[in-house]
Design an enzyme around this catalytic site. Sequence first.
Site, PDB file in Angstrom:
ATOM      1  N   THR A 159      13.391  25.942  -5.539  1.00 36.05           N
ATOM      2  CA  THR A 159      12.254  26.112  -6.442  1.00 36.05           C
ATOM      3  C   THR A 159      12.750  25.584  -7.780  1.00 36.05           C
ATOM      4  OG1 THR A 159      12.917  28.343  -7.067  1.00 36.05           O
ATOM      5  CG2 THR A 159      11.349  28.176  -5.246  1.00 36.05           C
ATOM      6  N   HIS A 160      11.897  24.960  -8.547  1.00 35.82           N
ATOM      7  CA  HIS A 160      12.311  24.314  -9.808  1.00 35.82           C
ATOM      8  C   HIS A 160      13.404  23.274  -9.584  1.00 35.82           C
ATOM      9  CE1 HIS A 160      10.287  27.813 -11.735  1.00 35.82           C
ATOM     10  NE2 HIS A 160      10.878  28.475 -10.749  1.00 35.82           N
ATOM     11  N   SER A 281      21.630  -4.052  -3.804  1.00 33.59           N
ATOM     12  CA  SER A 281      21.466  -4.548  -5.167  1.00 33.59           C
ATOM     13  C   SER A 281      22.141  -5.904  -5.267  1.00 33.59           C
ATOM     14  CB  SER A 281      22.118  -3.568  -6.142  1.00 33.59           C
ATOM     15  OG  SER A 281      22.423  -4.239  -7.354  1.00 33.59           O
ATOM     16  N   LYS A 287      25.424  -0.298  -3.809  1.00 37.35           N
ATOM     17  CA  LYS A 287      24.094   0.304  -3.782  1.00 37.35           C
ATOM     18  C   LYS A 287      23.387   0.146  -2.451  1.00 37.35           C
ATOM     19  CE  LYS A 287      21.809   0.994  -7.357  1.00 37.35           C
ATOM     20  NZ  LYS A 287      21.286   2.135  -8.054  1.00 37.35           N
ATOM     21  N   GLU A 294      10.388   4.544  -2.798  1.00 36.65           N
ATOM     22  CA  GLU A 294       9.895   4.406  -4.169  1.00 36.65           C
ATOM     23  C   GLU A 294       8.511   3.750  -4.181  1.00 36.65           C
ATOM     24  OE1 GLU A 294      13.292   2.977  -6.846  1.00 36.65           O
ATOM     25  OE2 GLU A 294      14.120   2.899  -4.835  1.00 36.65           O
ATOM     26  N   TYR A 321     -30.537   0.871  -6.113  1.00 37.51           N
ATOM     27  CA  TYR A 321     -29.431  -0.083  -6.109  1.00 37.51           C
ATOM     28  C   TYR A 321     -29.259  -0.735  -7.470  1.00 37.51           C
ATOM     29  CZ  TYR A 321     -26.546  -4.120  -5.066  1.00 37.51           C
ATOM     30  OH  TYR A 321     -25.543  -5.045  -5.070  1.00 37.51           O
ATOM     31  N   GLN A 326     -21.661  -3.417  -6.120  1.00 33.08           N
ATOM     32  CA  GLN A 326     -20.824  -4.445  -5.489  1.00 33.08           C
ATOM     33  C   GLN A 326     -19.333  -4.207  -5.784  1.00 33.08           C
ATOM     34  OE1 GLN A 326     -22.154  -8.630  -5.032  1.00 33.08           O
ATOM     35  NE2 GLN A 326     -20.709  -9.054  -6.679  1.00 33.08           N
ATOM     36  N   LYS A 329     -16.379  -2.373  -3.239  1.00 29.71           N
ATOM     37  CA  LYS A 329     -15.616  -2.893  -2.103  1.00 29.71           C
ATOM     38  C   LYS A 329     -14.138  -3.106  -2.371  1.00 29.71           C
ATOM     39  CE  LYS A 329     -19.390  -5.406  -1.532  1.00 29.71           C
ATOM     40  NZ  LYS A 329     -20.301  -4.282  -1.839  1.00 29.71           N
TER      41      LYS A 329
HETATM   42  N1  ARG Z   1     -23.204  -8.407  -2.530  1.00 27.40           N
HETATM   43  C1  ARG Z   1     -24.075  -7.309  -2.797  1.00 27.40           C
HETATM   44  C2  ARG Z   1     -23.268  -6.012  -2.886  1.00 27.40           C
HETATM   45  O1  ARG Z   1     -22.138  -6.017  -2.494  1.00 27.40           O
HETATM   46  C3  ARG Z   1     -25.077  -7.170  -1.715  1.00 27.40           C
HETATM   47  C4  ARG Z   1     -26.323  -6.523  -2.142  1.00 27.40           C
HETATM   48  C5  ARG Z   1     -27.076  -7.399  -3.070  1.00 27.40           C
HETATM   49  N2  ARG Z   1     -28.314  -6.782  -3.427  1.00 27.40           N
HETATM   50  C6  ARG Z   1     -29.032  -7.204  -4.483  1.00 27.40           C
HETATM   51  N3  ARG Z   1     -30.129  -6.562  -4.723  1.00 27.40           N
HETATM   52  N4  ARG Z   1     -28.650  -8.205  -5.225  1.00 27.40           N
HETATM   53  O2  ARG Z   1     -23.716  -5.018  -3.370  1.00 27.40           O
END
Ligand code: ARG
Length: 462
Positions: A159-160, A281, A287, A294, A321, A326, A329
């Site tokens: 601990t610690h 190293s 080393k 890491e 939307y 976008q 992703k």
């Molecule tokens: N490439 C767009 C996205 O990833 C697709 C949807 C586009 N929709 C729009 N109303 N322009 O969100």
Amino acid sequence: MTDDANKMWGGRFDAGPDAIMDAINASIGFDQRLARHDIEGSLAHAAMLAATGIVTDSDAKAIREGLLTVLSEIDTGKFRFQAALEDIHMNIESRLHELIGAPAGRLHTARSRNDQVATDLRLWVRDQCDAAIAGIRALQRALVDQAEAGADWVMPGFTHLQAAQPVTWGHHMMAYVEMLERDAARLADARTRMNECPLGACALAGTSFPIDRDATARALGFDRPMANSLDAVADRDFALEFLAASAIVAMHLSRLAEEIVIWSSAQFRFVSLSDRFSTGSSIMPQKRNPDAAELVRAKTGRILGSAVGLFTVMKGLALAYSKDLQEDKEQVFDAADSLMLVLAAMEGMVRDMSADPDALNAAASSGFSTSTDLADWLVREAGLPFREAHHVTGRLVAMAEAENKDLQDLTLEQMTSVHDAITEEVRDVLGAGNSVRSRTSYGGTAPERVREQVALWQERLS
Ligand code: ARG
């Protein structure tokens, strides 16, 4: 419409976009990773359009065959992705048009890129949940194997980061098995909740076409269609849950990585890492660096960063939307890639790591790590209240420390000079091995308890 205007949506445009507009707008550089899921979604949508009589069977057949051709072009690296076509959805549709002509234009009936991309990303994240759970299982197996080998190796528990009480190597390994189990459960839980289909929400309000949303949901392995079309296109909770769950996994792996860095140092020498998971190293020949550990530790920052990034993108968005979405992703892709990498690297490290039972035991036996056992003995055998036993033990520790000895090296005379109820029998609890063997409470570190847990987990993970 001029030739410059976007051929997918440029009907009301006279000119094409500025180059900078293309650069900020195009997502094809990264969303091509959704290609397979995009095509799966389109196949399900086309089949439904035919089944409901919205398109003819022959158009649907042409669409289906065309989409399969596009998929094989993508799989074999023949497909030419174009930034001018913005994203994966329009790249695929445009190529479909080149391949089959007019019927391609019917595929987007009763659909929008908004429900399309929401569907694609859900399918993609769902796969990542499965892959992450599989990675967690593999790591758990490696940890259970370590625990089985060292169920009774005694090591200092901290601990610690100060030696506290002896524990067993197996117990320490199994602690991570438990943490990872909660991680797997979080991912499985998120997967269950995300398994609803946005397709058919269209741009935001649904459609006047007689679509069958149950059919597309079923075809794509979703439990049901999402009930509200605005929510369906605006929601990215599923991505956030995946990122949050991933960040917790990464944090757990980072703690283990930190321990591996400490344990493998020349000062500790508890474990040695295999050549496969360490580096040398270029200047210091002695080393042997735990670089993989890491980097596992460091990737936590990246994965948590992705979670924070997407939370921040989402927080101010009015329904439904907006193009901000976008930006979901790359956060999800980067976090998923990092997560799979750290899980695999940690599994390899744990599998290859060899602990040194003698070094563990030597460390466990120093530092007065059985002081609590001595205090407990005074309570049990001499009837002292715990507070008094704590005080007596503290004086014995001070005495041993002054003479540069361990507790078990004090003579009986020295011990009775502090409290006359102490007898030779006290030596039974002073060794680290005795200490761990005595901790048989449920969840405790005793080798017999650890072996029970190992057996249980071997069964669960088989
Ligand atoms: N490439 C767009 C996205 O990833 C697709 C949807 C586009 N929709 C729009 N109303 N322009 O969100």
